[in-house]
Motif scaffolding. Structure first.
Motif, PDB file in Angstrom:
ATOM      1  N   VAL A 174       0.731  -1.241   0.089  1.00 18.64           N
ATOM      2  CA  VAL A 174       0.093  -0.050  -0.086  1.00 18.64           C
ATOM      3  C   VAL A 174       0.754   1.098   0.081  1.00 18.64           C
ATOM      4  CG1 VAL A 174      -1.856  -1.153   0.943  1.00 18.64           C
ATOM      5  CG2 VAL A 174      -0.254   0.062   2.478  1.00 18.64           C
ATOM      6  N   GLY A 207       3.004   4.265  -1.142  1.00 20.88           N
ATOM      7  CA  GLY A 207       2.991   5.349  -2.056  1.00 20.88           C
ATOM      8  C   GLY A 207       4.585   5.504  -2.623  1.00 20.88           C
ATOM      9  N   GLY A 243       1.677  11.470   0.760  1.00 23.61           N
ATOM     10  CA  GLY A 243       2.284  10.671  -0.358  1.00 23.61           C
ATOM     11  C   GLY A 243       2.991   9.531  -0.059  1.00 23.61           C
ATOM     12  N   GLN A 244       3.041   9.012   1.156  1.00 23.10           N
ATOM     13  CA  GLN A 244       3.610   7.873   1.788  1.00 23.10           C
ATOM     14  C   GLN A 244       2.835   6.487   1.475  1.00 23.10           C
ATOM     15  OE1 GLN A 244       4.362   8.995   5.582  1.00 23.10           O
ATOM     16  NE2 GLN A 244       6.363  10.281   5.234  1.00 23.10           N
ATOM     17  N   LEU A 245       1.440   6.803   1.360  1.00 21.13           N
ATOM     18  CA  LEU A 245       0.616   5.500   0.798  1.00 21.13           C
ATOM     19  C   LEU A 245      -0.074   6.138  -0.424  1.00 21.13           C
ATOM     20  CD1 LEU A 245      -1.318   4.847   4.196  1.00 21.13           C
ATOM     21  CD2 LEU A 245       0.484   3.506   3.118  1.00 21.13           C
ATOM     22  N   ALA A 246      -0.294   5.146  -1.282  1.00 20.70           N
ATOM     23  CA  ALA A 246      -1.085   5.300  -2.592  1.00 20.70           C
ATOM     24  C   ALA A 246      -2.180   6.146  -2.239  1.00 20.70           C
ATOM     25  CB  ALA A 246      -1.416   3.998  -3.152  1.00 20.70           C
ATOM     26  N   ASP A 292      -5.105   6.234  -3.308  1.00 27.42           N
ATOM     27  CA  ASP A 292      -6.397   5.679  -3.100  1.00 27.42           C
ATOM     28  C   ASP A 292      -6.586   4.675  -2.170  1.00 27.42           C
ATOM     29  OD1 ASP A 292      -4.788   3.700  -4.432  1.00 27.42           O
ATOM     30  OD2 ASP A 292      -6.253   3.244  -6.098  1.00 27.42           O
ATOM     31  N   LEU A 295       3.228  -2.641   3.743  1.00 25.57           N
ATOM     32  CA  LEU A 295       3.686  -1.248   3.129  1.00 25.57           C
ATOM     33  C   LEU A 295       4.194  -1.776   1.852  1.00 25.57           C
ATOM     34  CD1 LEU A 295       5.001   0.896   6.053  1.00 25.57           C
ATOM     35  CD2 LEU A 295       2.869   0.829   4.984  1.00 25.57           C
TER      36      LEU A 295
END
Lengths: 214, 214
Positions: A197, A199, B151-154, B156, B194
């Motif tokens: 997950v 980014g 921005g550390q996770l996608a 969506d 992650l």
């Protein structure tokens, strides 16, 4: 755990009646109020017939759940964990089937009863895990191992961890009722477990960079 | 759920004694055999004192667990979900603390008892989830939302799903005893959630390609 019943048709009928009664009763009264007496009465057999084959109500219920899970696989034409070469599709199909199983009261009531009993009874839990859960987890692990060998999973993938990343959130949501148990949920779970997950700017997974290629 | 006890010191002492007795007893006899009578006897109060403040043993136990979980946070100097900017490190630190909590019998016995009771009692489960579980899940979700914004996770990312991907496998392993509950396990869980587990040739996560950059 139990002596196999003798091979006569009458014995097999009694055995089935006992297992069916145990499943029905545990759904109605719960594990704690389940008694050998009540199972015997409902099955139309003597208490001693049950004690001849099983040492305890836990043993009866465990066998009943094993029989039920075997039936479910037969009914759905289950012929082993699918291996189409598409790992995501195979995992999604098995998890969808599990969602359907959890939605079936015939299965759900004894599963909740056994989980509840096992939560506070380590001896029962150990047998439940060893006989009912581990054989299922082993199927996931085998499929994941094949995928790892095919390079579809990272070479250092811990297949036990990944199995629990799939089965854990599903079981959690079922048990704690923290959200709807749907195919959309398990599909998203599979994609997130495989793809991660994080980014593009994540600092969490040190050895992996991800590039969106839509 | 309950009328607050009056503010005298004596009432507060009784209230604490009742909650402590409920926690101790549920660990000893389990939820099903827990009675208001036994809690009252152990706390040195009359049954009516308990019924004045709580409608049921479930309500007592829920308040006792809430008090316990508040204490645990105070003892460990907990001051909210950590946000150091390093998502993986923050998640690992919280999950390690949860592993430690599960290893503490003071916490574990009532947690198992409530989980077991909730598994087969939907009304109790709903209150358990709403009052004890959801506030904890909300802390994860808030931290994950911050990470998503950074921005550390996608973009969506479903923060609820990710929360259950972290808490689910941990709770599953604790409840089903499918493996050792260690810091190494939860650290690996965070990295896998992650980073994902798919290898370079995976076909599972359609929109994500991964490149190893060791």
């Amino acid at each position: 755990m139990s002596k196999p019943p003798d091979s006569s048709r009458r014995s097999e009928r009694s055995r089935r009646a006992i297992l069916d009664s145990a499943l029905a009763l545990v759904g109605e009264v719960g594990y704690n109020k389940l008694t050998i007496e009540a199972i015997a009465a409902r099955a139309g057999v003597g208490k001693q017939t049950i004690y001849r084959w099983w040492p305890s109500k836990a043993a009866v219920l465990l066998d009943a759940s094993l029989a039920l899970s075997g039936e479910a696989w037969t009914e759905t034409g289950w012929s082993g964990f699918p291996d189409t070469g598409d790992l995501a599709a195979d995992l999604k199909s098995v998890l969808r089937a599990t969602v359907d199983e959890f939605a079936d009261p015939r299965y759900e009531a004894p599963a909740r009863a056994l989980t509840a009993a096992g939560a506070t009874d380590p001896e029962l839990a150990a047998r439940f895990t060893e006989q009912l859960l581990e054989p299922q987890l082993a199927l996931y692990e085998a499929r994941l191992r094949t995928a790892r060998e095919a390079g579809q999973l990272a070479a250092d993938t811990d297949v036990r961890l990944v199995t629990e990343m799939l089965v854990g959130p599903l079981t959690y949501r079922w048990l704690m009722r923290t959200g709807p148990l749907t195919h959309a949920f398990t599909d998203a779970l599979v994609d997130s477990v495989l793809g991660g997950v994080a980014g593009a700017t994540a600092g969490g997974a040190d050895d992996v960079a991800k590039v969106t290629v839509r």
